[in-house]
Motif scaffolding. Sequence first.
Motif, PDB file in Angstrom:
ATOM      1  N   SER A 153      47.989  38.858  39.109  1.00 58.33           N
ATOM      2  CA  SER A 153      48.112  39.163  40.823  1.00 58.33           C
ATOM      3  C   SER A 153      47.095  40.938  40.764  1.00 58.33           C
ATOM      4  O   SER A 153      46.269  41.192  39.838  1.00 58.33           O
ATOM      5  N   SER A 154      45.583  39.810  42.235  1.00 60.20           N
ATOM      6  CA  SER A 154      45.101  40.771  42.382  1.00 60.20           C
ATOM      7  C   SER A 154      44.255  40.303  43.709  1.00 60.20           C
ATOM      8  O   SER A 154      45.558  40.107  44.215  1.00 60.20           O
ATOM      9  N   ILE A 155      43.266  41.541  44.366  1.00 55.45           N
ATOM     10  CA  ILE A 155      42.921  41.405  45.978  1.00 55.45           C
ATOM     11  C   ILE A 155      41.602  41.450  45.074  1.00 55.45           C
ATOM     12  O   ILE A 155      41.073  42.310  44.609  1.00 55.45           O
ATOM     13  N   LEU A 156      40.642  40.651  46.394  1.00 56.07           N
ATOM     14  CA  LEU A 156      39.434  40.439  46.368  1.00 56.07           C
ATOM     15  C   LEU A 156      39.652  40.966  47.929  1.00 56.07           C
ATOM     16  O   LEU A 156      39.567  41.154  48.688  1.00 56.07           O
ATOM     17  N   SER A 157      38.292  41.849  47.635  1.00 56.03           N
ATOM     18  CA  SER A 157      38.006  42.757  48.711  1.00 56.03           C
ATOM     19  C   SER A 157      36.404  42.795  48.562  1.00 56.03           C
ATOM     20  O   SER A 157      35.421  42.597  48.024  1.00 56.03           O
ATOM     21  N   LEU A 158      35.651  42.276  50.240  1.00 58.75           N
ATOM     22  CA  LEU A 158      34.491  42.175  50.446  1.00 58.75           C
ATOM     23  C   LEU A 158      34.238  42.287  52.125  1.00 58.75           C
ATOM     24  O   LEU A 158      34.208  41.968  52.767  1.00 58.75           O
ATOM     25  N   ASP A 159      32.586  43.089  51.818  1.00 60.87           N
ATOM     26  CA  ASP A 159      32.539  43.354  53.207  1.00 60.87           C
ATOM     27  C   ASP A 159      30.835  42.620  53.663  1.00 60.87           C
ATOM     28  O   ASP A 159      30.159  42.982  52.393  1.00 60.87           O
ATOM     29  N   PHE A 180      45.776  37.556  45.882  1.00 58.30           N
ATOM     30  CA  PHE A 180      46.223  36.210  44.761  1.00 58.30           C
ATOM     31  C   PHE A 180      47.192  36.729  44.281  1.00 58.30           C
ATOM     32  O   PHE A 180      47.113  37.759  44.013  1.00 58.30           O
ATOM     33  N   GLY A 181      48.430  35.948  44.340  1.00 59.32           N
ATOM     34  CA  GLY A 181      49.528  36.293  42.738  1.00 59.32           C
ATOM     35  C   GLY A 181      50.610  36.630  44.266  1.00 59.32           C
ATOM     36  O   GLY A 181      50.713  37.821  44.919  1.00 59.32           O
ATOM     37  N   GLY A 182      51.908  36.287  43.788  1.00 56.85           N
ATOM     38  CA  GLY A 182      52.982  37.166  44.386  1.00 56.85           C
ATOM     39  C   GLY A 182      54.480  37.293  42.998  1.00 56.85           C
ATOM     40  O   GLY A 182      54.151  36.662  42.128  1.00 56.85           O
ATOM     41  N   ASP A 229      45.571  28.556  46.203  1.00 58.10           N
ATOM     42  CA  ASP A 229      46.282  28.194  46.451  1.00 58.10           C
ATOM     43  C   ASP A 229      47.230  29.049  45.877  1.00 58.10           C
ATOM     44  O   ASP A 229      48.629  28.929  46.549  1.00 58.10           O
ATOM     45  N   THR A 230      46.820  30.844  45.261  1.00 53.31           N
ATOM     46  CA  THR A 230      48.670  31.473  45.412  1.00 53.31           C
ATOM     47  C   THR A 230      47.996  32.791  46.222  1.00 53.31           C
ATOM     48  O   THR A 230      48.500  33.763  46.182  1.00 53.31           O
ATOM     49  N   VAL A 231      47.005  32.276  47.427  1.00 54.47           N
ATOM     50  CA  VAL A 231      46.908  33.867  48.264  1.00 54.47           C
ATOM     51  C   VAL A 231      48.402  33.929  48.949  1.00 54.47           C
ATOM     52  O   VAL A 231      49.197  33.362  49.345  1.00 54.47           O
ATOM     53  N   VAL A 232      48.558  35.360  49.119  1.00 56.74           N
ATOM     54  CA  VAL A 232      49.555  35.944  50.071  1.00 56.74           C
ATOM     55  C   VAL A 232      49.560  37.212  50.865  1.00 56.74           C
ATOM     56  O   VAL A 232      47.890  37.455  51.405  1.00 56.74           O
ATOM     57  N   ASP A 233      50.740  37.153  51.820  1.00 51.67           N
ATOM     58  CA  ASP A 233      49.923  38.636  52.770  1.00 51.67           C
ATOM     59  C   ASP A 233      50.215  40.106  52.153  1.00 51.67           C
ATOM     60  O   ASP A 233      50.789  39.713  50.749  1.00 51.67           O
ATOM     61  N   PRO A 234      49.001  40.441  52.309  1.00 55.46           N
ATOM     62  CA  PRO A 234      48.959  40.664  53.975  1.00 55.46           C
ATOM     63  C   PRO A 234      47.468  40.591  53.425  1.00 55.46           C
ATOM     64  O   PRO A 234      46.627  40.382  52.428  1.00 55.46           O
TER      65      PRO A 234
END
Length: 467
Positions: free
Chosen positions: A442-448, A399-401, A376-381
Amino acid sequence: LNQAEAYLTSLALDPRTGGTTYDMQANILLRQHVLQQSSGALEIESADLSSDVVYESHNPVTRTQVHFDSVRMVGLDTLHKLQPLDVIGDYTLQNQLSWEYLGFEIQATIEMMPSTLSNSIIESSTSTVRMLEKVAIFVGLNEVDAELSILSLIDQNLLREIQLGQVLDVDNILPCLLSTILHADITSLSVDVADVLTPSMTGFVSPGMDRLFSSTMDAGFLMYERIVLDAAPQFFQERVRPILSDAIVKKAVSSSDNSVACAPRPTWSGLESDRRIDFRDLLLSPLDAKSAGATGRKPYGNIFSSYALPYLKENVFQGELFNEGFVRPFTHSRSGAEGSIVFSETLLGWNHTTLSSVIYDSLVVSVSGLRIDNLDTVVDPMRLLHPVDVNVLSNTLAFGGSPEEFGDKNLTITIRIALAINGKDSLLEMQNTVDLSISIPSSILSLDVLANLRESSVMEFSIFDLT
């Protein structure tokens, strides 16, 4: 039902003000589909209210008759509280509603003529002498709380015949659903009224008549206000309920009304039967879909592109809104802890037994207990369900801010590794379990996601099977 309630009670730009103010969506729908466009009133057509004479008085002075020329109900679009569609029976839904006010605007004709009684104190040379007054009467109630129960019988066979393609345009949803209702009626209308609005009567030509009736109405209001308040619940149940049922519910489901005709079924033949759903046309506005290489002609209606996806972007697909509305409830339901999810199954297991090794007789390695914390640490964008091609949806979560936002909460992944070495003469015999954790600031998850949906299969899917 939850989504329907959220939609009806949500705020939307009010077309009456040119989109400069907001109003409850239910009020806007009432003005667009039920009430008169010019006045915002509901014209009441009832034999009880439109009879030849609604009031008559005959005394030694005059004979007076009152005719109602028209009756309109106003204030139905002043809803400020709505809790609809509570199931209270097999075929009955209860709705709790609160209006700022409800009133009746009555156009009436008052006809006065000399008394024809034997003891009349007025002598008239002709019985045709009379005086007519066209007046406007207003009576209303302030702060009205109501519980309204609607019984509806739905033909399941008709519901099965409605295909998804027929209701993908928002203007077709209500007519299609209404076309499946065999019978509907308002069975109960319980009302609680806070105050009675001061009644008024205007439009008199004669000043004397104006003073007479206005003073009579004011005196009557002072004398009978408490009685009116006490009688309001019974009046609404016995008199207003049948009027509303006839004017709104029964009229809405009448098969003879073209407004309840469901949109014709789409036809898929030839090459179209093998065509795939174009996510750009399905989820993007016509202009954006055209720019992305799709047709931009809204072949799948507007419910997803104009309503569903914009609603999700505004109310769900935003950092903390996504955490609060989706991540925390979902993870709590799965693991009992908000923001954490646990997979207790064994993810990897290896068991080797040998009689020829001097190091061990058996070696067991297992990886289990995958646990992910602080989801539950999802951040924008963030971007979800964004079509980048005909059949490809792009999804990105960050995730992470900043420490001010989440403190020391970092996305953490933990696994449990168990190692067991057994052997009669082995020097390495052991039973060890180790928890291995990785903390990611902090991390970014990309899924197509690539999905090929046959257009004909989607459009011909029965809405009866939607759950």
